[in-house]
Design a protein around this motif. Structure first.
Motif, PDB file in Angstrom:
ATOM      1  N   VAL A  33       0.853  -1.186   0.000  1.00  0.00           N
ATOM      2  CA  VAL A  33       0.000   0.000   0.000  1.00  0.00           C
ATOM      3  C   VAL A  33       0.895   1.244   0.000  1.00  0.00           C
ATOM      4  CG1 VAL A  33      -0.248  -0.082   2.528  1.00  0.00           C
ATOM      5  CG2 VAL A  33      -1.870   1.233   1.159  1.00  0.00           C
ATOM      6  N   TYR A  34       0.630   2.149  -0.940  1.00  0.00           N
ATOM      7  CA  TYR A  34       1.336   3.428  -1.013  1.00  0.00           C
ATOM      8  C   TYR A  34       0.628   4.442  -0.124  1.00  0.00           C
ATOM      9  CZ  TYR A  34       4.273   2.072  -4.988  1.00  0.00           C
ATOM     10  OH  TYR A  34       5.208   1.474  -5.799  1.00  0.00           O
ATOM     11  N   LEU A  35       1.386   4.982   0.839  1.00  0.00           N
ATOM     12  CA  LEU A  35       0.858   6.015   1.722  1.00  0.00           C
ATOM     13  C   LEU A  35       1.475   7.356   1.352  1.00  0.00           C
ATOM     14  CD1 LEU A  35       0.964   4.056   5.093  1.00  0.00           C
ATOM     15  CD2 LEU A  35      -1.009   4.431   3.597  1.00  0.00           C
ATOM     16  N   ASN A  36       0.711   8.401   1.577  1.00  0.00           N
ATOM     17  CA  ASN A  36       1.121   9.725   1.100  1.00  0.00           C
ATOM     18  C   ASN A  36       1.667  10.572   2.240  1.00  0.00           C
ATOM     19  OD1 ASN A  36       1.493  11.580  -0.930  1.00  0.00           O
ATOM     20  ND2 ASN A  36      -0.521  12.520  -0.671  1.00  0.00           N
ATOM     21  N   THR A  37       2.958  10.813   2.212  1.00  0.00           N
ATOM     22  CA  THR A  37       3.616  11.637   3.227  1.00  0.00           C
ATOM     23  C   THR A  37       4.172  12.900   2.575  1.00  0.00           C
ATOM     24  OG1 THR A  37       5.624  10.340   2.845  1.00  0.00           O
ATOM     25  CG2 THR A  37       4.245   9.705   4.712  1.00  0.00           C
ATOM     26  N   ASN A  38       4.384  13.915   3.374  1.00  0.00           N
ATOM     27  CA  ASN A  38       4.907  15.196   2.872  1.00  0.00           C
ATOM     28  C   ASN A  38       6.429  15.195   3.022  1.00  0.00           C
ATOM     29  OD1 ASN A  38       5.583  17.803   2.237  1.00  0.00           O
ATOM     30  ND2 ASN A  38       4.093  18.762   3.600  1.00  0.00           N
ATOM     31  N   GLU A  39       7.138  15.092   1.908  1.00  0.00           N
ATOM     32  CA  GLU A  39       8.595  15.060   1.946  1.00  0.00           C
ATOM     33  C   GLU A  39       9.201  16.224   1.169  1.00  0.00           C
ATOM     34  OE1 GLU A  39      10.101  11.114   1.066  1.00  0.00           O
ATOM     35  OE2 GLU A  39       8.336  10.205   1.995  1.00  0.00           O
ATOM     36  N   HIS A  40       8.429  17.303   1.032  1.00  0.00           N
ATOM     37  CA  HIS A  40       8.963  18.504   0.384  1.00  0.00           C
ATOM     38  C   HIS A  40      10.151  19.026   1.185  1.00  0.00           C
ATOM     39  CE1 HIS A  40       9.149  22.715  -0.962  1.00  0.00           C
ATOM     40  NE2 HIS A  40       8.571  22.281  -2.067  1.00  0.00           N
ATOM     41  N   TYR A  41      11.153  19.525   0.489  1.00  0.00           N
ATOM     42  CA  TYR A  41      12.394  19.922   1.175  1.00  0.00           C
ATOM     43  C   TYR A  41      12.193  21.101   2.127  1.00  0.00           C
ATOM     44  CZ  TYR A  41      12.812  23.643  -2.407  1.00  0.00           C
ATOM     45  OH  TYR A  41      12.589  24.732  -3.223  1.00  0.00           O
ATOM     46  N   VAL A  95       4.669  -1.361   2.954  1.00  0.00           N
ATOM     47  CA  VAL A  95       4.298   0.045   2.796  1.00  0.00           C
ATOM     48  C   VAL A  95       5.300   0.711   1.851  1.00  0.00           C
ATOM     49  CG1 VAL A  95       4.070   2.262   3.977  1.00  0.00           C
ATOM     50  CG2 VAL A  95       3.199   0.178   5.053  1.00  0.00           C
ATOM     51  N   ALA A  96       4.791   1.496   0.919  1.00  0.00           N
ATOM     52  CA  ALA A  96       5.630   2.260   0.000  1.00  0.00           C
ATOM     53  C   ALA A  96       5.224   3.736   0.082  1.00  0.00           C
ATOM     54  CB  ALA A  96       5.481   1.734  -1.423  1.00  0.00           C
ATOM     55  N   LYS A  97       6.037   4.603  -0.527  1.00  0.00           N
ATOM     56  CA  LYS A  97       5.810   6.047  -0.439  1.00  0.00           C
ATOM     57  C   LYS A  97       5.322   6.590  -1.781  1.00  0.00           C
ATOM     58  CE  LYS A  97       9.954   7.239   0.814  1.00  0.00           C
ATOM     59  NZ  LYS A  97      11.062   8.091   1.318  1.00  0.00           N
ATOM     60  N   SER A  98       4.228   7.346  -1.729  1.00  0.00           N
ATOM     61  CA  SER A  98       3.731   8.011  -2.927  1.00  0.00           C
ATOM     62  C   SER A  98       4.551   9.241  -3.288  1.00  0.00           C
ATOM     63  CB  SER A  98       2.275   8.464  -2.712  1.00  0.00           C
ATOM     64  OG  SER A  98       1.438   7.371  -2.485  1.00  0.00           O
ATOM     65  N   ASN A  99       5.116   9.882  -2.270  1.00  0.00           N
ATOM     66  CA  ASN A  99       5.687  11.206  -2.502  1.00  0.00           C
ATOM     67  C   ASN A  99       6.791  11.257  -3.552  1.00  0.00           C
ATOM     68  OD1 ASN A  99       7.579  13.699  -1.490  1.00  0.00           O
ATOM     69  ND2 ASN A  99       5.400  14.079  -1.222  1.00  0.00           N
ATOM     70  N   TYR A 111       6.468  20.827  -5.832  1.00  0.00           N
ATOM     71  CA  TYR A 111       7.315  19.642  -5.844  1.00  0.00           C
ATOM     72  C   TYR A 111       8.331  19.699  -6.984  1.00  0.00           C
ATOM     73  CZ  TYR A 111       4.252  17.011  -2.637  1.00  0.00           C
ATOM     74  OH  TYR A 111       3.554  16.563  -1.554  1.00  0.00           O
ATOM     75  N   GLY A 112       9.474  19.093  -6.749  1.00  0.00           N
ATOM     76  CA  GLY A 112      10.501  18.950  -7.770  1.00  0.00           C
ATOM     77  C   GLY A 112      11.732  18.312  -7.164  1.00  0.00           C
TER      78      GLY A 112
END
Length: 430
Positions: free
Chosen positions: A131-139, A165-169, A368-369
């Motif tokens: 399952v891909y969960l959505n976390t905020n990994e903006h710098y 668990v995988a990351k969507s970000n 994002y970038g």
């Protein structure tokens, strides 16, 4: 929503692109933002989570998107869960999305009410491995509030501990940084609204007005053009206030002879514009103000030319630093000894230009970038050099939003917003 309907093919394409990066036998889940309370029964205006909006176009609270490309049932490969609407809600809060309207908006055929989510999700979770969960990994992210996404992730991992668990970000960082033509058109609309507001400001400004008067003029024009307001908290900084980089009080009177640094932009359909201009309160720049202004404008123009496919973020800022150093020498703000003896980790020019020159912009103002990868066509960046001189009582920043092209210079979304000294003075004095 105030904005015109967006073609659902944008969101259909975005979901297909996301699915290409997903592992086999995996699903991804995205939640709307909370509505945040301010006290008693009051709340802040709802602002949709940019990721679920990017993938669905749904701009409504308590919405959940599930992507499951390998679902055994075709109807479960894309699923929306929505807050159920009824006559009572329509009377008190206004109409919510029906299942038909949700399909028109998103292109997703399978829509359930939230009350069915636990049962349907259990079925889907028994059919997937990851399952891909959505976390905020903006710098730049600094999140102190537990978000709806965070609460959901905690609950899901507790209920389904055997799933990977995988990351969507990281996927979204890559996808959202490169804009679809529909997105660029929406950003152009945001910039065009900002242009109308800025031209209004040029006619309105005179000695004695207050910074908040200018903020109000911006908001008037934004709302009249189907924007819900500022894309970010505006900076209207007269005189020495401009030397506070994130000055947002906007509560001082604008005095004759001073400059006003304006950093403001409209949002449109959740897409941001980000403009900086610096204007004279009295309608005319002094010789010194004009000298510094033109130096900043030259740096902006030369920096813009560097935004081409293949450019690396870190090297770009080094080259802009060289341009700024040359201009500061010409303005006698630095001398050769300052440059020769500078600390490589904090070059001499940083005394007068201490922030970065560019950032990604899109659904978020700081979008994002992946900064460690080379720039690509259809990425959108700001270009915003500045020179800040507290001893002289003013600071100048100029900023446009530009789209990187396959070849040649970027396309300036703010090309019609006045920026040259002569044009600004002519409009202010006409």
């Amino acid at each position: 929503m105030k904005y015109d309907k967006i073609d659902s093919k944008l969101f259909i394409k975005n979901r297909k692109n996301f699915a290409k990066f997903m592992q086999p036998s995996s699903l991804a889940i995205f939640n709307s933002n909370d509505i945040y309370p301010t006290g008693a029964d009051s709340t802040l205006p709802f602002a949709q989570h940019r990721d679920i909006f990017y993938l669905s176009g749904v701009d409504q609270e308590e919405s959940v998107l599930v992507l499951f490309p390998d679902a055994p049932k075709e109807k479960h490969r894309e699923v929306l869960f929505l807050k159920e609407t009824n006559e009572h809600i329509a009377v008190w809060e206004g109409e919510k999305l029906t299942k038909d309207k949700a399909f028109e908006t998103s292109g997703i055929k399978t829509v359930y009410w939230l009350k069915d989510m636990e049962k349907v999700l259990f079925e889907l979770m028994t059919q997937c491995d990851t399952v891909y969960l959505n976390t905020n990994e903006h710098y730049r992210a600094s999140v102190e509030t537990e978000t709806r996404e965070a609460r959901f992730a905690k609950k899901l991992k507790d209920k389904y501990p055997a799933h990977s668990v995988a990351k969507s970000n990281p996927i979204l960082q890559r996808l959202r940084s490169v804009k679809d033509p529909i997105e660029i058109d929406l950003m152009q609309q945001a910039c065009d609204i900002t242009e109308k507001a800025f031209r209004r400001i040029l006619k309105f400004t005179k000695p004695g007005v207050w910074e908040y008067n200018l903020e109000a003029e911006f908001m008037h024009e934004f709302l009249n053009n189907r924007s819900k307001g500022f894309a970010y908290t505006p900076i209207i900084a007269s005189g020495n206030n401009a030397n506070v980089l994130h000055y947002i009080e906007n509560n001082q009177q604008c005095k004759a002879g001073d400059l006003i640094l304006i950093d403001a932009g409209a949002e449109y359909a959740n897409y941001s514009s980000d403009m900086s201009r610096t204007i004279p309160v009295s309608g005319k720049f002094t010789d010194r103000q004009k000298e510094v202004y033109n130096a900043v404008n030259r740096v902006k123009n030369e920096a813009t030319k560097m935004l081409i496919p293949g450019t690396y973020w870190e090297q770009y800022h080094i080259e802009v630093g060289k341009l700024m150093t040359s201009e500061l020498l010409g303005l006698s703000l630095l001398d050769k000894a300052d440059v020769q003896n500078e600390n490589p980790d904090w070059p001499a020019y940083k005394k007068y230009f201490m922030h970065g020159t560019s950032h990604h912009i899109g659904l978020d103002t700081h979008d994002y970038g992946l900064l460690h990868e080379p720039m690509q066509a259809n990425q959108v960046f700001t270009v915003e050099p500045g020179i800040y001189i507290p001893d002289e009582g003013f600071g100048i920043r100029l900023e446009d939003d530009v789209v990187i092209q396959e070849s040649g210079e970027p396309f300036n979304l703010m090309r019609n917003i006045p920026i040259e000294v002569e044009e600004i003075e002519d409009i202010m004095n006409s």
